[in-house]
Scaffold this active site. Structure first.
Site, mmCIF file in Angstrom:
data_model
loop_
_atom_site.group_PDB
_atom_site.id
_atom_site.type_symbol
_atom_site.label_atom_id
_atom_site.label_comp_id
_atom_site.label_asym_id
_atom_site.label_seq_id
_atom_site.Cartn_x
_atom_site.Cartn_y
_atom_site.Cartn_z
ATOM 1 N N GLN A 223 0.824 -1.206 0.000
ATOM 2 C CA GLN A 223 0.000 0.000 0.000
ATOM 3 C C GLN A 223 0.858 1.255 0.000
ATOM 4 O O GLN A 223 0.351 2.359 -0.139
ATOM 5 C CB GLN A 223 -0.916 0.019 1.236
ATOM 6 N N ARG A 372 -9.223 -1.481 8.073
ATOM 7 C CA ARG A 372 -10.047 -0.270 7.904
ATOM 8 C C ARG A 372 -10.248 0.435 9.231
ATOM 9 O O ARG A 372 -11.372 0.789 9.604
ATOM 10 C CB ARG A 372 -11.404 -0.647 7.321
ATOM 11 N N CYS A 373 -9.160 0.616 9.970
ATOM 12 C CA CYS A 373 -9.268 1.126 11.338
ATOM 13 C C CYS A 373 -9.111 2.620 11.396
ATOM 14 O O CYS A 373 -9.359 3.222 12.439
ATOM 15 C CB CYS A 373 -8.191 0.489 12.204
ATOM 16 N N GLU A 742 -12.932 4.265 5.281
ATOM 17 C CA GLU A 742 -12.952 3.489 6.524
ATOM 18 C C GLU A 742 -14.129 3.833 7.431
ATOM 19 O O GLU A 742 -14.391 3.127 8.401
ATOM 20 C CB GLU A 742 -11.623 3.685 7.274
HETATM 21 N N1 MCN Z 1 -14.184 8.982 -2.825
HETATM 22 C C1 MCN Z 1 -15.078 9.812 -3.468
HETATM 23 N N2 MCN Z 1 -15.516 10.954 -2.841
HETATM 24 C C2 MCN Z 1 -15.096 11.265 -1.585
HETATM 25 C C3 MCN Z 1 -14.207 10.399 -0.904
HETATM 26 C C4 MCN Z 1 -13.763 9.267 -1.565
HETATM 27 O O1 MCN Z 1 -15.479 9.516 -4.589
HETATM 28 N N3 MCN Z 1 -15.505 12.374 -0.981
HETATM 29 C C5 MCN Z 1 -13.639 7.804 -3.517
HETATM 30 C C6 MCN Z 1 -12.152 8.005 -3.809
HETATM 31 O O2 MCN Z 1 -11.926 8.734 -4.946
HETATM 32 C C7 MCN Z 1 -11.625 6.600 -3.851
HETATM 33 C C8 MCN Z 1 -12.486 5.889 -2.807
HETATM 34 O O3 MCN Z 1 -13.687 6.669 -2.680
HETATM 35 O O4 MCN Z 1 -11.805 6.052 -5.122
HETATM 36 C C9 MCN Z 1 -11.802 5.803 -1.426
HETATM 37 O O5 MCN Z 1 -11.216 7.034 -1.155
HETATM 38 P P1 MCN Z 1 -10.621 7.489 0.272
HETATM 39 O O6 MCN Z 1 -11.706 7.591 1.256
HETATM 40 O O7 MCN Z 1 -9.781 8.674 0.016
HETATM 41 O O8 MCN Z 1 -9.704 6.262 0.746
HETATM 42 P P2 MCN Z 1 -8.366 5.666 0.092
HETATM 43 O O9 MCN Z 1 -8.492 5.670 -1.372
HETATM 44 O O10 MCN Z 1 -7.184 6.276 0.716
HETATM 45 O O11 MCN Z 1 -8.492 4.164 0.527
HETATM 46 C C10 MCN Z 1 -7.933 3.657 1.720
HETATM 47 C C11 MCN Z 1 -8.958 2.888 2.496
HETATM 48 C C12 MCN Z 1 -8.350 2.066 3.572
HETATM 49 S S1 MCN Z 1 -7.294 2.825 4.623
HETATM 50 C C13 MCN Z 1 -8.644 0.734 3.717
HETATM 51 S S2 MCN Z 1 -8.016 -0.082 5.042
HETATM 52 C C14 MCN Z 1 -9.491 0.063 2.746
HETATM 53 C C15 MCN Z 1 -10.406 0.990 2.031
HETATM 54 O O12 MCN Z 1 -9.734 2.085 1.589
HETATM 55 N N4 MCN Z 1 -8.975 -0.958 2.018
HETATM 56 C C16 MCN Z 1 -9.659 -1.376 0.896
HETATM 57 N N5 MCN Z 1 -11.237 0.431 1.118
HETATM 58 C C17 MCN Z 1 -10.839 -0.696 0.450
HETATM 59 N N6 MCN Z 1 -11.530 -1.134 -0.643
HETATM 60 C C18 MCN Z 1 -11.069 -2.203 -1.324
HETATM 61 N N7 MCN Z 1 -11.780 -2.630 -2.392
HETATM 62 N N8 MCN Z 1 -9.910 -2.851 -0.970
HETATM 63 C C19 MCN Z 1 -9.197 -2.468 0.112
HETATM 64 O O13 MCN Z 1 -8.084 -3.082 0.445
HETATM 65 CU CU1 CUM Z 2 -6.145 1.005 9.470
HETATM 66 S S1 CUM Z 2 -6.377 -0.046 7.747
HETATM 67 MO MO1 CUM Z 2 -6.295 1.279 6.245
HETATM 68 O O1 CUM Z 2 -5.631 2.529 7.101
HETATM 69 O O2 CUM Z 2 -5.023 0.777 5.325
#
Ligand code: MCN
Ligand code: CUM
Length: 788
Positions: A223, A372-373, A742
């Protein structure tokens, strides 16, 4: 409300366009680490410890080496010759790559067998003869602190007991005084057990060292590829692996969920083996190895919540014992050893709070931050949301009413929380009201009263959480000293099509689509004309990776700002093409036009072509921009979840009748992707609430190390998720967006636990720890009846 600025064809923000990456996934064309096959590639398999705590008396490699095709058996002693037998964890502790004398948890790597294929390597691993002298393992973290407990980490200088660190935030004296003086105080010890992410793809690596170019090419299910490259260079620089010689490619990832942030010993051994042998080495975990190594949660939280008799919260205190296993490998910023746990004061406005935590070593696998913590927000939200419900029950108040009474109000933002956060925005009343309307709260309250009169067990559970996501700011957040920001680099080609690269790495979140949508929003180039690439450290700009729902708050912001830099340059080019001054040029999505004469215009594609063919004299040619975004603050998404359950008093079976989740993540880039994230996250919320938990016996044996007995919920166990949103934009994010991924896993478990405990309330049951299984409910019912 948010209204789309672009047409569906351009596909900017707010459009539920289909995911660009799905065609290859659905056609079986994804390219995962285990799909990588290099000429001459060798296979590595680990020999693992059957004991949780034992001295290694001897390792006999002979029988293994006698097998045709087994090339090497690598032990800790072998690595010690290069000083590679220990490595730093992401939180500056130390972890064995391979042990030289003692194993510290069941299934710990003892040595590695390298062979011409995986089958032979497995046979080789079985043939290695390891003699152990088992010792009494410390499994209970409370006992780890007993005076007579054996010292688990004598290797650490100055370590006198099994205590790792003490952390605290807030004013202890004032909080305790407020609790002592309060009308009502509710107390509870809440345990969030160890769980495991169990992503479909296990962890793995292919390391390929080329002795001629001295380049180390590493395919890794990571990641955070850039951060790992830097750490590898810091650890192995002394043997010649310097950072420019290391290329990490994180290919497609079949689920990360935090489990793919750390560096596992297998990675280091495979890399070291390839370096020494000069051939590619692949190491892929099998399912049980993946299930038993690494974990999430394991917090024992003693909570006290104080209020006036009419339900106004006054103070919250939480003292936690954290079981970290044999080393502290939590992937946390160094100033935040407990992650974002100090968000535990929740969505409520009160003055006094104190949180403290003691972390201890035990004979269990390391890990902690995963699943997802949100960097420990799951634990924080569970604590406050269970306690608010307990308070409501104690005062015989409606759990919604007590929340409305204590919510931080819309006009109080930015809100300074008692433990030091500045919540950016929110409208908690509106979010909860929407959830209550959607579920039909008042009708359920009536139905519940009727059912209770008939002796039936029905419960309604609420959770109104505040999340904190998007680390940086870099002044406060780092991983092993590397400051946390994130990056985007855009190249618009002469024909107006584009390629953009990022420092984050999708594991299923749909970045290839949503980053393209952000650029489409800003530039008006259709999202289908923009290729997105992440995960290759040779080509992507430096970034800290994807975890803690930080991609949208950081790299998403970087994309918007890099695009704006391009737009500024484009304006100059448009002025040159239209033969007017720059001040006379205006922008609407996709084109520049002359103020007052909109028919005189140039599209972004015209301008891109001119950037390579007909740019103003003296201007640097090309149409590219990069931005490294250091956020001024984190973003604070919130949500209101309501769960309705019925419990069968005879069997303890739990039926989730309804689950409504209203999320507020500010402006939304792709509503369909957000909904998908919420569905997946809710399922990963019901999992620890009702099913999952890693169990140990007194010897430290993992009792449920396969998917036969570690119950991961499937579509069959999942209720019908009903979702919706309110929109309170983040005031400091360039797109007004907040992270979301998360939130559902943070918010769902307390809503479910609250609902089940509410159902059991007439029997006098006031708390149950998750996972709340039918067996646990049945036992609690029997106990309650015996008391009555
Ligand atoms: N998004 C959006 N509008 C927003 C916020 C987010 O459209 N206001 C969309 C983003 O563009 C992105 C998705 O939602 O495509 C997730 O965005 P975001 O909340 O920024 O999170 P990350 O992309 O940084 O994802 C990390 C998060 C984490 S920490 C874990 S743990 C987790 C999760 O994502 N692991 C996943 N979701 C997962 N989903 C899948 N399928 N697989 C994982 O391993
Ligand atoms: Cu705490 S699980 Mo995600 O932050 O990769």
């Amino acid at each position: 409300m948010f209204s789309c600025k672009t047409s569906p064809e351009v596909g900017g923000m707010g459009h539920s366009v289909k995911r660009k990456e799905d065609a290859r996934f659905l056609h079986g064309k994804g390219n995962y680490t285990d799909d990588v096959k290099l000429p001459g590639m060798l296979s590595m398999v680990m020999v693992r410890s059957p004991y949780a705590y034992a001295k290694i008396k001897s390792i006999n490699k002979e029988k293994a080496l006698a097998i045709d095709g087994v090339l090497a058996v690598i032990t800790g002693e072998d690595l010690a010759q290069y000083n590679l037998h220990w490595m730093p964890t992401l939180l500056s502790d130390t972890q064995m790559v391979l042990p030289t004398d003692t194993v510290m948890h069941q299934s710990q790597e003892v040595c590695a067998v390298i062979a011409t294929d995986r089958y032979i390597a497995v046979d080789g691993a079985e043939a290695v003869d390891v003699q152990y002298e088992p010792m009494q393992a410390i499994v209970d973290p409370f006992k780890a602190l007993d005076d007579d407990a054996p010292l688990l980490r004598p290797d650490k200088e100055g370590q006198k007991d099994n205590h790792i660190y003490h952390w605290e935030r807030g004013d202890k004296a004032k909080t305790e005084a407020a609790i002592a003086a309060a009308d009502v105080v509710v107390k509870e010890r809440i345990h969030l057990p160890r769980i495991h992410v169990a992503s479909i793809e296990t962890c793995g690596v292919v390391a390929s060292y080329d002795k001629d170019t001295e380049k180390m090419l590493i395919y890794l299910t990571s990641q955070a590829p850039h951060a790992i490259r830097t750490i590898l260079a810091l650890v192995a620089g002394h043997v010649g692996l310097s950072e420019e010689k290391i290329r990490i490619i994180a290919p497609d990832i079949g689920g990360g969920f935090g489990g793919k942030v750390p560096v596992y010993p297998g990675y280091v051994v495979a890399i070291a083996a390839s370096f020494l042998i000069g051939k590619p080495v692949k190491w892929i975990e099998d399912r049980s190895e993946n299930l038993v190594n690494g974990f999430a949660r394991d917090y024992h939280m003693d909570c006290e919540l104080a209020a006036t008799k009419d339900g106004k919260i006054q103070a919250f205190k939480v003292s936690t014992l954290a079981d970290h296993g044999y080393t502290d490998s939590s992937a946390n910023p160094s100033k935040y050893p407990t992650g974002m746990f100090s968000i535990c004061t929740g969505s409520y406005d009160y003055e006094h709070a104190f949180a403290e935590l003691d972390a201890v070593y035990t004979n269990k696998a390391p890990g902690g931050v995963a699943y997802r913590c949100s960097f420990r927000v799951t634990e924080a939200v569970h604590a406050i949301e269970r306690m608010v419900d307990k308070l409501a029950a104690e005062l015989q108040m409606d759990p919604a009413e007590i929340r409305f009474k204590n919510f931080i109000k819309k006009d109080q933002f930015p809100y300074a929380s008692p433990l030091g956060w500045s919540y950016d925005s929110g409208d908690y009343d509106a979010t909860l009201k929407k959830a209550m309307e959607m579920v039909g709260y008042d009708d359920y309250k009536k139905e519940q009263a009727e059912k209770r009169a008939q002796g039936k067990l029905m419960g309604i559970g609420l959770c109104t959480f505040t999340e904190v996501v998007g680390a940086g700011p870099s002044k406060d957040f780092d991983i092993l000293g590397i400051a946390m920001f994130d990056s985007a680099e855009i190249r618009v080609h002469p024909t107006g099509k584009a390629m953009a690269r990022f420092g984050t790495k999708s594991q299923g979140q749909g970045h290839e689509t949503t980053y393209a949508q952000i650029l489409a929003e800003e530039l008006g180039i259709p999202y289908t004309d923009i290729e997105i690439e992440e995960g290759d450290t040779d080509t992507a700009p430096y970034g800290l990776g994807t975890y803690a729902s930080r991609s949208t708050p950081t790299a998403g912001a970087a994309a918007a700002i890099a695009a704006r830099k391009l737009k500024d340059k484009g304006k100059k080019i448009a002025a040159h093409l239209l033969e007017v001054s720059e001040e006379d040029i205006e922008w609407e999505v996709g084109k520049y036009f002359v103020k007052g004469a909109p028919e005189k215009s140039k599209t972004i594609q015209d301008v891109a072509f001119a950037a390579y063919t007909n740019f103003p004299p003296g201007m640097e040619p090309g149409f590219e921009a990069t931005h490294y975004y250091d956020p001024p603050n984190l973003t604070f998404p919130n949500g209101a979840y309501i769960c309705v359950v019925e419990v069968d008093e005879e069997t303890g079976a739990i039926d989730v009748k309804r689950f409504v989740a209203i999320d507020d993540c500010g402006n939304i880039i792709n509503p369909m992707i957000v909904e998908g994230q919420v569905h997946g996250g809710l399922t990963q919320g019901i999992a620890p609430a009702m099913y999952e938990g890693i169990e140990y016996d007194d010897e430290g044996n993992v009792l449920n190390g396969t998917l036969m007995d570690y119950l991961v919920p499937t579509a069959v166990e999942s209720p019908h998720w009903e979702t919706g949103h309110t929109i309170t934009p983040s005031p400091h994010h360039p797109l007004g967006a907040k992270g979301v991924a998360e939130s559902p896993t943070v918010g769902a478990p307390p809503a479910i636990a609250n609902a089940i405990i509410d159902a059991l309330y007439p029997l006098g049951i006031k708390h149950l720890d998750i996972p709340i299984t039918p067996a646990k409910v049945w036992e609690a019912i029997q106990e309650a009846k015996a008391k009555a």
